[in-house]
Design an enzyme around this catalytic site. Structure first.
Site, PDB file in Angstrom:
ATOM      1  N   ASP A  57       0.837  -1.189   0.000  1.00 32.66           N
ATOM      2  CA  ASP A  57       0.000   0.000   0.000  1.00 32.66           C
ATOM      3  C   ASP A  57       0.874   1.241   0.000  1.00 32.66           C
ATOM      4  O   ASP A  57       1.941   1.264   0.622  1.00 32.66           O
ATOM      5  CB  ASP A  57      -0.901  -0.002   1.237  1.00 32.66           C
ATOM      6  CG  ASP A  57      -2.080   0.944   1.110  1.00 32.66           C
ATOM      7  OD1 ASP A  57      -1.860   2.171   1.246  1.00 32.66           O
ATOM      8  OD2 ASP A  57      -3.199   0.475   0.892  1.00 32.66           O
ATOM      9  N   HIS A 115       7.001  10.957   2.866  1.00 29.13           N
ATOM     10  CA  HIS A 115       5.856  11.319   3.695  1.00 29.13           C
ATOM     11  C   HIS A 115       6.129  10.866   5.128  1.00 29.13           C
ATOM     12  O   HIS A 115       6.333   9.691   5.408  1.00 29.13           O
ATOM     13  CB  HIS A 115       4.622  10.623   3.120  1.00 29.13           C
ATOM     14  CG  HIS A 115       3.329  11.022   3.733  1.00 29.13           C
ATOM     15  ND1 HIS A 115       2.898  10.538   4.956  1.00 29.13           N
ATOM     16  CD2 HIS A 115       2.330  11.838   3.284  1.00 29.13           C
ATOM     17  CE1 HIS A 115       1.710  11.031   5.232  1.00 29.13           C
ATOM     18  NE2 HIS A 115       1.333  11.829   4.233  1.00 29.13           N
ATOM     19  N   GLU A 154       3.789  16.555   2.430  1.00 30.73           N
ATOM     20  CA  GLU A 154       3.813  16.225   3.858  1.00 30.73           C
ATOM     21  C   GLU A 154       5.061  15.429   4.253  1.00 30.73           C
ATOM     22  O   GLU A 154       4.988  14.509   5.070  1.00 30.73           O
ATOM     23  CB  GLU A 154       2.549  15.425   4.229  1.00 30.73           C
ATOM     24  CG  GLU A 154       1.259  16.141   3.869  1.00 30.73           C
ATOM     25  CD  GLU A 154       0.014  15.380   4.278  1.00 30.73           C
ATOM     26  OE1 GLU A 154      -0.957  16.037   4.697  1.00 30.73           O
ATOM     27  OE2 GLU A 154       0.008  14.142   4.191  1.00 30.73           O
ATOM     28  N   GLU A 187       2.897  17.616  11.049  1.00 24.88           N
ATOM     29  CA  GLU A 187       1.525  17.126  11.129  1.00 24.88           C
ATOM     30  C   GLU A 187       1.278  16.443  12.471  1.00 24.88           C
ATOM     31  O   GLU A 187       2.130  15.710  12.979  1.00 24.88           O
ATOM     32  CB  GLU A 187       1.248  16.151   9.981  1.00 24.88           C
ATOM     33  CG  GLU A 187      -0.173  15.661   9.938  1.00 24.88           C
ATOM     34  CD  GLU A 187      -0.413  14.602   8.871  1.00 24.88           C
ATOM     35  OE1 GLU A 187      -1.476  13.953   8.928  1.00 24.88           O
ATOM     36  OE2 GLU A 187       0.459  14.418   8.000  1.00 24.88           O
ATOM     37  N   CYS A 222      -7.831  12.921   9.395  1.00 24.93           N
ATOM     38  CA  CYS A 222      -7.036  11.871  10.033  1.00 24.93           C
ATOM     39  C   CYS A 222      -6.593  12.260  11.438  1.00 24.93           C
ATOM     40  O   CYS A 222      -6.508  11.403  12.332  1.00 24.93           O
ATOM     41  CB  CYS A 222      -5.818  11.534   9.173  1.00 24.93           C
ATOM     42  SG  CYS A 222      -4.795  12.953   8.723  1.00 24.93           S
ATOM     43  N   CYS A 223      -6.314  13.541  11.679  1.00 24.08           N
ATOM     44  CA  CYS A 223      -5.695  13.939  12.944  1.00 24.08           C
ATOM     45  C   CYS A 223      -6.641  13.907  14.146  1.00 24.08           C
ATOM     46  O   CYS A 223      -6.249  13.383  15.198  1.00 24.08           O
ATOM     47  CB  CYS A 223      -5.072  15.329  12.807  1.00 24.08           C
ATOM     48  SG  CYS A 223      -3.691  15.393  11.638  1.00 24.08           S
TER      49      CYS A 223
END
Length: 639
Positions: free
Chosen positions: A199, A257, A309, A325, A402-403
């Site tokens: 993935d 990332h 990112e 992030e 997501c966060c």
């Protein structure tokens, strides 16, 4: 027929090595019942978690599950194909909270959403609403961007948390069916499986290890090892962004990332723990050192670039364009904890402490209702963004959300990252008010850390058959401390970050650790161009910053700090829920008006006479952006 799951050691947290694991330390049981982290976790439980279902409903995540289950009509909602993960992370967070005691309303919501997830699963175990609803059932044709296995990983982690916390089997059964399906699809050429691939966003790897730990099914561990080792072989085009440029075992620095890199490294640490793979352990130690020495911000934040990112080059650590992030801070804690258990070294918990109190905790507002996706170290005067993903303004929810549920799950499971045990005794990694326990030892702690540096430990239960060692981590930032047991002052040396107190203990024995929390000025490595000539204010584990609201009369661009003047601590119960600030002396520079061109010869570029003295109030970084919008900065130029 349902599977029988092998017995596992306690406590039942997110990381639970098997009895046969080659690990130095094992997680200890901790109860946090007062103080700093208790208060922040209470807000998470009282405000953030209960709002989750409504937010997931309004964003369309739960609607998509109903569509996939055939119980609703409409079209897929959401900006990205991986929105299912927000549901799974919330389920994991809620499950860890339920482990702490009854909560009927939350348990009912969890049961409702678990049923939605189970109903959406296809008969062969596959589950991904985007591909079921939008892509006509197409599977594994877009591994780089589709995030099917990333979603599966978060589902598995939620299922493990749900099973460990409640004992209920429903979600774990969903996860096992999905994992069995994945195992039937992915494998090396010649394995008889149709897809050799990984993935684009690592996550399933560490989830599969934990599923192995929960079920005893070895195939899940082997599948995790396959995925970890197939990254870096060009299966996704060879890009560093998705951890495909170089195999992890051969890597010399973190890249691409940031969250993807750190999730992959957490899985490598899990595999090294369970298999004794010395090469994976060495890779983890090498890459952690490279990350901390060249690519980590003072706050523990990670990720230099808004674009993609990702990590930047060594020492590329910008301030106002720092990405940092919130999910990367969480991934850093998860990886470092696994390395701390694997190696027994205190440095990993030093980084955990720095990250928890700064880069992570800034990601959620004091009221538990608003969030930061990115965590810069400077916001300039006149900053105009109005919120959203990649914003320096707190936002109610994100298109890529997501966060927020990631913060919820770490806060809900935080007690599992604080202490460990081994045959020698108990190791206390982080300081909280509560109890720390192994199967034969229990120690009570009382503290107002991080506002004050005194931590009092009382032995409540102890073996009667001989000595054991109470190990206290002495933080890397600490230059002066004292430890007493009754009338005796210990002068034991610090061994690689640990103060080890070995003796035959008795119930009621009291150990008092006093860490000096004098405020200090910190300078960066001179290769960090962005902050050359600047200093930052720290106190204990807390990085501090200036906010415009505390300095009327202008922004912060014209302020300089006077390093020759002493720093003072001021306790402010009236400010930001009760904080300790650091007061410093500075000046507001009178800058010349250069007309249309802001550059000048160097000998004419200094500030003009007439600078104004100003008292600087530095607040803890984790509470910034909780008042009015305005400028902020961590690194301050000096006079």
């Amino acid at each position: 027929m349902p599977r029988t799951h092998s017995a596992q050691p306690s406590p039942a947290g997110p990381v639970r090595p098997t009895p046969a694991a080659r690990t130095t330390l094992r997680p200890a049981a901790v109860t946090v019942d007062g103080g700093f982290w208790h208060d922040r976790r209470a807000t998470n439980a009282r405000v953030s978690l209960p709002q989750g279902p409504d937010l997931l409903e309004s964003a369309g995540n739960l609607h998509n599950l109903r569509l996939a289950a055939g119980t609703a009509e409409g079209t897929f909602r959401g900006a990205y194909p991986f929105v299912d993960t927000d549901v799974y992370k919330w389920l994991e967070a809620a499950s860890w909270h339920l482990a702490q005691g009854p909560d009927e309303a939350l348990a009912a919501e969890v049961a409702r959403i678990v049923t939605l997830v189970a109903d959406a699963q296809q008969p062969d175990g596959y589950l991904n609403t985007w591909f079921q609803l939008v892509k006509g059932g197409e599977r594994y044709q877009d591994l780089r961007w589709g995030h099917e296995l990333y979603c599966a990983g978060h589902l598995i982690q939620a299922a493990v948390a749900h099973h460990r916390s409640t004992g209920r089997p429903e979600l774990l059964a969903v996860a096992e069916r999905f994992a069995d399906h994945i195992d039937s699809v992915f494998g090396l050429p010649g394995s008889g499986r149709p897809v050799d691939g990984v993935d684009g966003h690592p996550e399933v790897e560490t989830a599969l290890v934990e599923l192995y730990r929960e079920t005893g099914e070895r195939r899940y561990l082997d599948l995790a090892g396959y995925f970890v080792d197939r990254h870096g072989h060009g299966l996704l085009g060879g890009e560093a962004y998705c951890q495909d440029r170089v195999p992890l075992r051969a890597a010399t620095n973190v890249e691409g990332h940031a969250v993807r890199q750190l999730y992959l490294l957490a899985a490598a640490a899990d595999l090294a723990t369970e298999t004794g793979d010395a090469e994976l352990r060495a890779a983890g130690e090498r890459l952690w050192h490279a990350m901390t020495t060249t690519k980590t911000h003072l706050t523990g934040g990670l990720g230099a670039h808004h674009d993609r990112e990702d990590f930047g080059d060594p020492y590329e650590l910008p301030n106002e364009r720092a990405y940092c992030e919130t999910c990367a801070a969480i991934a850093s804690v998860q990886w470092s904890w696994r390395m701390a258990l694997l190696t027994g070294e205190a440095r990993y918990s030093d980084l955990i402490e720095r990250t928890l109190y700064n880069g992570f905790l800034a990601g959620v507002s004091l009221d538990g209702e608003r969030w930061l996706y990115v965590n810069p170290l400077q916001v300039r005067d006149g900053h105009t963004d109005t919120g959203g993903d990649q914003s320096a303004r707190r936002t109610r929810w994100f298109r890529c959300a997501c966060c927020p549920p990631n913060v919820m799950r770490l806060l809900a499971s935080l007690e599992h990252y604080l202490a460990s045990g081994d045959e020698q005794g108990l190791q206390i990694h982080q300081f909280v008010t509560g109890t720390y326990a192994t199967d034969r030892i229990r120690v009570r702690a009382e503290t107002d850390y991080p506002w004050h540096g005194t931590i009092a430990f009382t032995v409540e239960e102890t073996p009667s058959d001989g000595p054991w060692t109470l190990s206290l981590r002495i933080p890397e930032w600490c230059r002066e401390f004292r430890v007493r047991c009754g009338a005796q002052t210990y002068d034991s040396p610090v061994d690689d970050g640990w103060l080890r107190l070995s003796r035959t203990w008795a119930p009621g024995d009291l150990v008092v650790l006093e860490l000096a929390l004098e405020p200090r000025l910190t300078a960066a490595d001179p290769r960090v161009d962005a902050v050359r000539g600047c200093v930052a204010i720290e106190r204990g584990p807390l990085v501090h910053c200036l906010e415009q609201v505390d300095h009327p009369g202008g922004g912060l661009d014209d302020i300089v700090l006077d390093p020759s003047r002493p720093l003072a601590v001021k306790h402010r119960p009236d400010l930001l829920g009760g904080v300790s600030t650091v007061v410093a002396a500075g000046r507001r520079r009178r800058l010349p008006d250069r007309g249309w061109w802001p550059y000048a010869p160097a000998d004419e570029a200094s500030a003009q006479p007439g600078d104004e003295p100003v008292e600087l109030t530095a607040i803890p970084y984790h509470v910034w952006a909780n008042r009015e919008d305005g400028s902020m900065r961590v690194w301050l130029p000096t006079s």
